[in-house]
Design an enzyme around this catalytic site. Structure first.
Site, PDB file in Angstrom:
ATOM      1  CG  HIS A 195      27.103 -27.908  -1.668  1.00  0.00           C
ATOM      2  ND1 HIS A 195      26.869 -29.149  -0.937  1.00  0.00           N
ATOM      3  CD2 HIS A 195      26.318 -27.795  -2.913  1.00  0.00           C
ATOM      4  CE1 HIS A 195      25.774 -29.665  -1.737  1.00  0.00           C
ATOM      5  NE2 HIS A 195      25.682 -29.084  -2.807  1.00  0.00           N
ATOM      6  CG  ASP A 218      28.357 -28.997   2.128  1.00  0.00           C
ATOM      7  OD1 ASP A 218      27.441 -28.521   2.278  1.00  0.00           O
ATOM      8  OD2 ASP A 218      28.938 -29.838   0.764  1.00  0.00           O
TER       9      ASP A 218
END
Ligand code: GLT
Ligand code: MN
Length: 387
Positions: free
Chosen positions: A56, A59
């Protein structure tokens, strides 16, 4: 781990970096594992033999990072990718953690929230292009509802379509070599989520302006949460050329999203998913989307185990496919040809007449052997390693 089950690059294993970063928090308890950063996760995955990683935006780059901080992180990530060879195989936008998305991102009532979500997704597409990521996932974590009186699902689907169309145009405009992939899930975190199964996703894709750019990545656990058959779900996407990625894990049927390791539950079912991918030479990545048991202090046994289990499954698929008795039993069933099979292949008046004119004997047809007990037993014997 037995040597022959070590991952090879040709297995194309990928892990969500969020899986490795998962700290074991659940609705009833706090974290049980220390924090690691996205970059540490990528480094660890490379060391353990993964071909790729999925990510993501957040992340890697915290939600509130400055442009300068983001640039530094991406530069370091590229260094890691270059020195280890690990690839950024799929990316996605986190449209579910921040409270701004508490009632959906692309399906929010609020056009400003939808626009913010599209802006975040466009930024992710830029990052994906920069990292040579070819697949961008759309998992509608908050796209759903608990209160049916509060949102019309027709409106929600129209908003969703508008946003996906917008992103496709953006990809075309920027000439990015990126495909979008919708990841269905029936529920959790929402009471009910839009596009709950592979079939829903496939039907929705056909209504888009550029359906060729959009496919789906079913997740084993999500299929089992819906009480459906993963083999059939993956097959439906694969059969129409829409299996752009796969998310693999273990899951008990009908439960909350357990996201266990490959093989932790549903061994026979995931064996058939593995068989499907092997039989049809699926060329994408085998992405693990799961997390270590909360009892683990660090994630690496989990990582090794998932890849090892998949490789063992491949070995079992080969064993079944080459099993003499299995082939003898199945071969004649699937290879039946003849004038009726040919006539069914295409409607013509002559073929309709052929089908009509045939002297059917349903009583005889009804007692032709179908040795399915034996076939299923062979599968079990292969899986249990006694053949
Ligand atoms: C989240 C979810 C997954 C999705 C990820 C992509 S995030 O962990 O459970 O199934 O694939 O956004
Ligand atoms: Mn997933």
């Amino acid at each position: 781990m037995a040597k022959s089950y070590k991952p090879r690059k040709s297995d194309k294993f990928a892990f969500g970096v969020w899986c490795v970063m998962n700290r074991g928090r659940d609705p009833f308890g706090v974290e049980t594992r220390p924090a690691i950063t996205g970059l540490e996760a990528v480094r660890g995955l490379a060391k353990h033999g993964a071909y790729g990683f999925e990510y993501h935006d957040n992340d890697l780059i915290p939600f509130d990072a400055t442009a300068g901080e983001a640039r530094k992180i991406v530069a370091e990530l590229k260094r890691i990718m270059k020195s280890t060879g690990i690839r950024a195989t799929a990316g996605t936008t986190n449209l579910f953690t921040h409270p701004v998305f508490r009632d959906g991102a692309f399906t929010s009532h609020d056009p400003e929230v939808r626009a913010f979500a599209v802006q975040k997704a466009m930024n992710l597409l830029d990052l994906a292009a920069d990292l040579d990521t070819r697949v961008v996932l759309l998992w509608g974590g908050r796209e759903g509802a608990e209160v049916d009186g509060a949102k019309d699902p027709v409106d929600a689907l129209q908003h969703l379509r508008e946003c996906v169309n917008f992103l496709c145009e953006y990809i075309i405009d920027r000439r990015y070599p990126i495909l979008l992939s919708i990841e269905p899930k029936p529920n959790e975190p929402r009471g009910d989520m839009y596009l709950p199964t592979t079939g829903h996703a496939l039907a929705f894709i056909e209504t888009l302006e550029h359906p060729f750019m959009v496919g789906t990545n079913p997740e084993f656990a999500h299929v089992k949460m819906a009480g459906l058959n993963p083999y059939h779900e993956y097959a439906q996407a694969l059969e129409v050329g829409k299996l752009f990625d796969v998310h693999m894990n273990g899951q008990k049927v009908g439960r909350f999203d357990q996201d266990m390791s490959i093989g932790a539950d549903g061994l026979k079912e995931i064996f058939f998913v593995c068989k499907l991918l092997k039989d049809y030479a699926y060329a994408g990545t085998v992405a693990v989307d799961a997390h270590p048991f909360r009892t683990e202090i660090e994630p690496w046994d989990f990582v090794d185990r998932c890849m090892c289990s998949w490789r063992m499954l491949i070995e079992k698929v080969d064993a079944l496919n080459s099993d003499r008795e299995y082939r003898q039993l199945l071969g004649p069933l699937v290879a039946q040809k003849g004038p009726l099979a040919a006539a069914l292949g295409q409607y013509t008046a002559a073929n309709a007449a052929k089908l009509r004119g045939h002297a059917y004997r349903p009583d005889k047809m009804a007692v032709r052997p179908l040795p399915y007990e034996r076939i299923d037993q062979i599968v079990n014997e292969v899986l249990m390693g006694v053949r």
